[in-house]
Motif scaffolding. Structure first.
Motif, short mmCIF file in Angstrom:
data_model
loop_
_atom_site.label_atom_id
_atom_site.label_comp_id
_atom_site.label_asym_id
_atom_site.label_seq_id
_atom_site.Cartn_x
_atom_site.Cartn_y
_atom_site.Cartn_z
N GLN A 91 0.82 -1.21 0.00
CA GLN A 91 0.00 0.00 0.00
C GLN A 91 0.85 1.26 0.00
O GLN A 91 0.52 2.25 -0.68
CB GLN A 91 -0.93 0.01 1.23
CG GLN A 91 -1.77 -1.22 1.46
CD GLN A 91 -2.66 -1.60 0.28
OE1 GLN A 91 -3.07 -0.75 -0.48
NE2 GLN A 91 -2.97 -2.88 0.15
N ARG A 95 1.93 0.02 -4.62
CA ARG A 95 0.64 0.21 -5.31
C ARG A 95 0.72 1.28 -6.40
O ARG A 95 0.08 1.15 -7.46
CB ARG A 95 -0.46 0.57 -4.30
CG ARG A 95 -1.82 0.77 -4.95
CD ARG A 95 -2.89 1.08 -3.93
NE ARG A 95 -3.30 -0.09 -3.19
CZ ARG A 95 -4.16 -1.01 -3.63
NH1 ARG A 95 -4.67 -0.91 -4.86
NH2 ARG A 95 -4.50 -2.04 -2.88
N TYR A 105 -5.72 -7.94 -11.26
CA TYR A 105 -6.17 -6.96 -10.27
C TYR A 105 -6.83 -7.65 -9.08
O TYR A 105 -6.56 -7.32 -7.92
CB TYR A 105 -7.15 -5.98 -10.91
CG TYR A 105 -7.78 -5.03 -9.92
CD1 TYR A 105 -7.08 -3.92 -9.45
CD2 TYR A 105 -9.07 -5.27 -9.43
CE1 TYR A 105 -7.65 -3.06 -8.52
CE2 TYR A 105 -9.65 -4.41 -8.50
CZ TYR A 105 -8.94 -3.31 -8.05
OH TYR A 105 -9.50 -2.47 -7.11
N ASP A 108 -4.23 -9.52 -7.13
CA ASP A 108 -3.39 -8.54 -6.47
C ASP A 108 -4.04 -8.04 -5.18
O ASP A 108 -3.39 -7.93 -4.13
CB ASP A 108 -3.15 -7.36 -7.42
CG ASP A 108 -1.86 -6.64 -7.13
OD1 ASP A 108 -0.81 -7.30 -7.14
OD2 ASP A 108 -1.89 -5.43 -6.87
N GLU A 109 -5.32 -7.74 -5.24
CA GLU A 109 -6.04 -7.25 -4.06
C GLU A 109 -6.17 -8.35 -3.00
O GLU A 109 -6.08 -8.07 -1.80
CB GLU A 109 -7.43 -6.75 -4.46
CG GLU A 109 -7.41 -5.47 -5.28
CD GLU A 109 -6.72 -4.32 -4.55
OE1 GLU A 109 -6.90 -4.16 -3.33
OE2 GLU A 109 -5.96 -3.58 -5.21
N HIS A 112 -2.59 -8.75 -1.33
CA HIS A 112 -2.02 -7.60 -0.61
C HIS A 112 -2.99 -6.86 0.30
O HIS A 112 -2.56 -6.05 1.11
CB HIS A 112 -1.45 -6.59 -1.62
CG HIS A 112 -0.37 -7.15 -2.47
ND1 HIS A 112 -0.58 -7.56 -3.77
CD2 HIS A 112 0.94 -7.40 -2.22
CE1 HIS A 112 0.55 -8.02 -4.28
NE2 HIS A 112 1.49 -7.93 -3.37
N THR A 113 -4.28 -7.13 0.16
CA THR A 113 -5.26 -6.40 0.98
C THR A 113 -6.22 -7.33 1.71
O THR A 113 -6.29 -7.30 2.95
CB THR A 113 -6.09 -5.44 0.09
OG1 THR A 113 -5.21 -4.58 -0.64
CG2 THR A 113 -7.02 -4.59 0.95
#
Length: 207
Positions: A91, A95, A105, A108-109, A112-113
């Motif tokens: 982040q 990012r 996408y 990726d989210e 990492h999230t």
């Protein structure tokens, strides 16, 4: 209810890791073996794989070596700290330097999230006294340390670094070491923070 969360965590983590592997193989710029090595050169992949293995061990409850290792004192806290490192570094640093599209996408989210937040939530509701054993937790600092040594040594031979802030060829050895020190310090701070928060959470539950 706990088992349902573990099964969901298992599914999300393995889906994200395996999907990223397929994407990387499809878009490889070197041979298969080198691509596989590069895939596992990412701290993100290694740590999300640890999360996947942790949930797998929790669901299967077998007594083999790997599940036993993942159920040792402090493991859940250490893995939570490192997956949060993955999320924070992404982040704050990564990012802004690329814009993934489509499935990349979504993956990726997840990596990492979603998974870092999911693991933090799972830790919050399941942390016990044995999970905040300082000695057991701080031994896990060897994990990022060994990772950095591996990346630096391999990078000097293969001239490949998975992250720009570790790329000695681009930013120099001194800057790469400085960036490493920051990340290791952040890891230590997160581990200590989770230790204190764990004590508070356990105390609140008892009341």
């Amino acid at each position: 209810m706990e088992r349902k969360f573990e099964i969901l965590g298992l599914c999300i983590a393995w889906f994200a890791v395996l999907s990223q592997f397929i994407i990387m193989i499809q878009n490889r710029q070197s041979d298969i073996l080198e691509t596989v090595v590069r895939f596992f050169s990412f701290f993100t992949i290694l740590t999300n794989t640890l999360v996947a293995l942790f949930f797998t061990a929790s669901v299967l409850k077998t007594k083999k070596f790997l599940p036993k290792l993942l159920k040792k004192d402090g493991t859940i806290t250490a893995i939570t700290a490192f997956i949060l490192i993955v999320g924070l570094v992404y982040q704050l640093v990564l990012r802004s330097i690329w814009e993934p599209k489509g499935l990349q996408y979504i993956v990726d989210e997840l990596l990492h999230t979603i998974i870092p937040l999911y693991m933090l939530g799972y830790w919050y509701f399941n942390v016990t006294k044995r999970d905040i054993n300082p000695k057991a937790i701080f031994i896990w600092l060897l994990y990022p340390l060994i990772y950095v040594v591996f990346i630096m040594v391999r990078g000097s031979f293969a001239n490949y670094y998975p992250y720009p802030f570790l790329n000695v060829s681009e930013i120099g050895f001194k800057k790469a070491i400085s960036n490493t020190a920051v990340i290791l310090t952040l890891s230590l701070i997160l581990l200590i923070t989770l230790l204190f928060l764990g004590k508070i959470v356990i105390k609140v539950r008892r009341e």
